[in-house]
Write an enzyme that holds these catalytic residues in place. Structure first.
Site, short mmCIF file in Angstrom:
data_model
loop_
_atom_site.label_atom_id
_atom_site.label_comp_id
_atom_site.label_asym_id
_atom_site.label_seq_id
_atom_site.Cartn_x
_atom_site.Cartn_y
_atom_site.Cartn_z
N ASP A 12 0.80 -1.22 0.00
CA ASP A 12 0.00 0.00 0.00
C ASP A 12 0.84 1.27 0.00
O ASP A 12 0.27 2.38 0.09
CB ASP A 12 -0.99 -0.02 1.16
CG ASP A 12 -2.19 -0.90 0.85
OD1 ASP A 12 -2.59 -0.95 -0.33
OD2 ASP A 12 -2.72 -1.55 1.76
N ASP B 187 -7.01 -4.84 -4.15
CA ASP B 187 -6.70 -3.42 -3.89
C ASP B 187 -5.39 -2.99 -4.57
O ASP B 187 -5.20 -1.83 -4.92
CB ASP B 187 -6.55 -3.15 -2.39
CG ASP B 187 -7.44 -4.00 -1.51
OD1 ASP B 187 -7.77 -5.13 -1.90
OD2 ASP B 187 -7.78 -3.54 -0.42
#
Ligand code: GLY
Length: 366
Positions: free
Chosen positions: A89, A145
């Protein structure tokens, strides 16, 4: 028609928040309407600076910039001292902080930090399985994601003139496309591979209801992520995937155009909504609209507009000035029972991003 003066409403909320939140890095706000503060290594740490950079870009007002710089500094310093606490991320985190600052101001130190993050992300690539590992605790796991994080690699290839980054992004996207997007356009959250041989093992439910369900935020990440892949590569298979996932998303929406947290939970009516999935999807649908012929554009723009209108009319806190969040009724992680029916900073970020796009402002940070 979106509420007139929505830009001013957003600004009022964010200016008030700037004085209260300062350089904290929020994730969620519950019933009291006060955002929490998270560690800079938590995946959501880029969204508050991302909101501030977006407002700076959209309005030209310096107050947003100076606050955003403080947040960037906090995140960057933490990354330099605790890199092992970060994961895939870094895409969300550094695109919305260092990269955004570089794109708006040309600051060379921000470029250097953005490239460090891109190298960190590229270093997670598994060449045997052709995927970027999401988390260190499960080196064979890939989550949907991550499609959003690939933009950091395309940015790095552009600014460093080194194509290695984008080659990794393309291989990863192809792996997810092969195993994670079903024929009907639904997606799963987690793909599990053997990290040693690279062989695909199975799909896992993760933050969705089940391995074969349709986690609405995951679908939204995939709509947006594959549209971006098309923008970066011009390869139509990505645009086709984005459209297929979008059609599944749009046809799964309930009457008010804001999805339940998973499109395929039994007894849907009793389940919480996820306003963040709606906001992410709206912005992703607008990205698709940029790439399709005029006779298709209408489908994606109309869907995005309906979602944004419903969010603004039925989910926003315009009439609750003391609430720091903009969107109510987000769902973070339903299977774990975490962050249910709350305001989520990423829901607010993508809502603001989508409204800025409608107003003609699009920096293509993702
Ligand atoms: N990236 C985690 C989530 O969407 O909740």
């Amino acid at each position: 028609m979106l509420k007139s003066g929505i830009k001013e409403l957003i600004q009022q909320k964010i200016i008030k928040n700037m004085n209260q939140i300062q350089d904290r890095l929020p994730h969620a706000a519950g019933k009291d309407g006060i955002f929490d503060d998270t560690k800079p290594s938590w995946w959501t740490s880029g969204f508050w600076p991302g909101i501030l950079w977006t407002l700076y870009d959209w309005t030209g007002e310096d107050g947003y910039k100076s606050k955003a710089e403080k947040c960037n500094q906090k995140l960057e310093q933490y990354f330099l001292h605790h890199p092992n606490e970060f994961d895939h991320d870094v895409g969300f985190q550094f695109l919305l902080s260092s990269v955004y600052r570089f794109e708006l101001t040309g600051d060379e130190e921000s470029k250097r930090l953005g490239l460090m993050a891109a190298n960190f992300l590229a270093g997670r690539f598994n060449p045997q399985g052709n995927f970027i590992k999401s988390w260190d605790r499960a080196p064979g796991w890939v989550i949907v994601d991550c499609l959003m994080n690939l933009s950091l690699l395309f940015w790095a290839s552009r600014v460093s003139e080194d194509p290695r980054f984008k080659h990794i992004a393309i291989r990863h996207a192809d792996t997810f496309l092969q195993h994670g997007v079903r024929g009907d356009g639904s997606t799963c959250h987690i793909l599990s591979f053997d990290a040693d041989t690279g062989e695909f093992i199975e799909a896992l439910g993760g933050q969705g209801f089940a391995p074969d369900s349709s986690w609405s935020r995951g679908n939204a990440w995939a709509i947006y992520g594959f549209s971006n892949m098309y923008r970066y590569t011009g390869d139509h298979k990505y645009l086709d995937a984005a459209k297929k996932i979008a059609h599944q998303f749009i046809t799964s929406l309930p009457d008010d155009d804001v999805p339940y947290w998973d499109h395929r939970v039994e007894c849907l009516g009793l389940e919480p909504r996820d306003s963040s999935a709606a906001a992410i999807a709206a912005s992703g649908l607008m990205e698709i609209a940029d790439h399709v012929p005029a006779n298709e554009k209408r489908i994606y723009l109309a869907a995005a507009n309906k979602i944004l209108q419903s969010l603004s009319e039925n989910y926003a806190t315009w009439n609750i000035p003391e609430h720091q969040g903009i969107l109510l009724h987000g769902t973070g992680n339903k299977p774990k029972g975490n962050f249910i029916d709350v305001s989520l900073i990423y829901g607010d970020y993508f809502f603001i991003e989508a409204i800025a796009k409608l107003d003609g402002r699009n920096r293509h940070i993702f």
